[in-house]
Design a protein around this motif. Structure first.
Motif, mmCIF file in Angstrom:
data_model
loop_
_atom_site.group_PDB
_atom_site.id
_atom_site.type_symbol
_atom_site.label_atom_id
_atom_site.label_comp_id
_atom_site.label_asym_id
_atom_site.label_seq_id
_atom_site.Cartn_x
_atom_site.Cartn_y
_atom_site.Cartn_z
ATOM 1 N N LYS A 79 0.543 -0.872 0.439
ATOM 2 C CA LYS A 79 0.296 -0.229 -0.003
ATOM 3 C C LYS A 79 1.117 0.956 0.060
ATOM 4 O O LYS A 79 2.000 0.840 1.018
ATOM 5 C CB LYS A 79 -1.053 0.298 0.999
ATOM 6 N N PHE A 80 0.782 2.399 -0.313
ATOM 7 C CA PHE A 80 1.345 3.705 -0.778
ATOM 8 C C PHE A 80 1.506 4.347 0.811
ATOM 9 O O PHE A 80 3.154 4.446 0.413
ATOM 10 C CB PHE A 80 0.833 4.703 -1.717
ATOM 11 N N GLU A 81 0.547 4.185 1.872
ATOM 12 C CA GLU A 81 1.348 4.883 2.889
ATOM 13 C C GLU A 81 1.583 3.771 3.633
ATOM 14 O O GLU A 81 2.813 3.759 4.689
ATOM 15 C CB GLU A 81 -0.403 4.744 3.809
ATOM 16 N N ASP A 82 1.986 2.701 3.081
ATOM 17 C CA ASP A 82 3.190 1.430 3.775
ATOM 18 C C ASP A 82 4.940 2.238 3.219
ATOM 19 O O ASP A 82 5.269 1.493 3.478
ATOM 20 C CB ASP A 82 3.220 -0.252 3.900
ATOM 21 N N LEU A 83 4.524 2.363 1.950
ATOM 22 C CA LEU A 83 6.393 2.899 1.425
ATOM 23 C C LEU A 83 6.605 3.618 2.244
ATOM 24 O O LEU A 83 6.296 4.534 3.272
ATOM 25 C CB LEU A 83 5.840 3.519 0.184
ATOM 26 N N PRO A 84 7.848 3.470 3.081
ATOM 27 C CA PRO A 84 8.792 4.059 3.899
ATOM 28 C C PRO A 84 9.073 5.924 3.058
ATOM 29 O O PRO A 84 8.761 6.190 2.343
ATOM 30 C CB PRO A 84 10.207 4.175 2.609
ATOM 31 N N SER A 85 8.879 6.745 4.101
ATOM 32 C CA SER A 85 8.959 7.939 3.971
ATOM 33 C C SER A 85 10.241 8.771 3.340
ATOM 34 O O SER A 85 9.860 9.544 2.465
ATOM 35 C CB SER A 85 9.235 8.917 4.723
ATOM 36 N N SER A 86 11.111 7.208 2.556
ATOM 37 C CA SER A 86 12.068 8.019 1.839
ATOM 38 C C SER A 86 12.160 7.858 0.106
ATOM 39 O O SER A 86 12.536 8.522 -1.022
ATOM 40 C CB SER A 86 13.446 7.328 1.902
ATOM 41 N N PHE A 87 10.481 7.287 -0.152
ATOM 42 C CA PHE A 87 10.430 7.050 -1.323
ATOM 43 C C PHE A 87 9.820 8.561 -2.244
ATOM 44 O O PHE A 87 9.400 9.044 -1.677
ATOM 45 C CB PHE A 87 8.605 5.816 -1.488
ATOM 46 N N LYS A 88 10.454 8.120 -3.295
ATOM 47 C CA LYS A 88 10.780 9.226 -4.608
ATOM 48 C C LYS A 88 10.031 8.433 -5.680
ATOM 49 O O LYS A 88 10.112 7.937 -6.032
ATOM 50 C CB LYS A 88 12.614 9.372 -4.445
ATOM 51 N N CYS A 89 9.323 9.862 -6.487
ATOM 52 C CA CYS A 89 8.912 9.216 -7.604
ATOM 53 C C CYS A 89 9.813 9.227 -8.509
ATOM 54 O O CYS A 89 11.101 9.370 -8.995
ATOM 55 C CB CYS A 89 8.433 10.812 -8.286
ATOM 56 N N PRO A 90 9.692 7.530 -9.239
ATOM 57 C CA PRO A 90 10.090 7.019 -10.248
ATOM 58 C C PRO A 90 10.862 7.689 -11.320
ATOM 59 O O PRO A 90 11.838 7.996 -12.229
ATOM 60 C CB PRO A 90 9.805 5.574 -10.032
ATOM 61 N N LYS A 91 9.746 9.019 -11.614
ATOM 62 C CA LYS A 91 9.955 9.936 -12.667
ATOM 63 C C LYS A 91 10.938 11.492 -12.731
ATOM 64 O O LYS A 91 11.049 11.146 -13.692
ATOM 65 C CB LYS A 91 8.646 9.905 -13.834
ATOM 66 N N CYS A 92 10.158 11.667 -11.494
ATOM 67 C CA CYS A 92 11.168 13.351 -11.491
ATOM 68 C C CYS A 92 11.712 13.116 -10.461
ATOM 69 O O CYS A 92 12.162 14.318 -9.885
ATOM 70 C CB CYS A 92 9.684 13.862 -11.391
ATOM 71 N N GLY A 93 11.506 12.312 -9.109
ATOM 72 C CA GLY A 93 12.640 12.187 -8.186
ATOM 73 C C GLY A 93 11.597 13.158 -6.545
ATOM 74 O O GLY A 93 12.094 13.539 -5.834
ATOM 75 N N MET A 94 10.493 13.639 -6.671
ATOM 76 C CA MET A 94 9.482 14.252 -6.436
ATOM 77 C C MET A 94 9.081 13.390 -4.729
ATOM 78 O O MET A 94 9.412 12.432 -5.226
ATOM 79 C CB MET A 94 8.680 15.353 -6.358
ATOM 80 N N PRO A 95 9.147 13.786 -3.580
ATOM 81 C CA PRO A 95 8.654 12.857 -2.462
ATOM 82 C C PRO A 95 7.871 12.446 -2.588
ATOM 83 O O PRO A 95 7.048 13.424 -3.261
ATOM 84 C CB PRO A 95 9.115 13.884 -1.603
#
Length: 53
Positions: free
Chosen positions: A29-45
């Motif tokens: 689930k998206f909410e379970d992704l780590p806070s360090s997850f970044k957009c794979p396309k543009c790098g935004m948090p």
């Protein structure tokens, strides 16, 4: 499951269809992704994503 869209580039993170190569287990689930997850396309948090209705 839900979809989340990057507010900057429009990349869509789909909990039902996680892209290969992201090294994220299927069914995560998206909410379970780590806070360090970044957009794979543009790098935004993770905070720059919004839930799609």
């Amino acid at each position: 499951m839900a979809k989340y869209k990057c507010k900057i580039c429009g990349y869509i993170f789909d909990e039902d269809n996680i892209e290969e190569g992201l090294n994220i287990p299927e069914g995560t689930k998206f909410e379970d992704l780590p806070s360090s997850f970044k957009c794979p396309k543009c790098g935004m948090p993770k905070s720059m994503f919004m839930k799609m209705d």
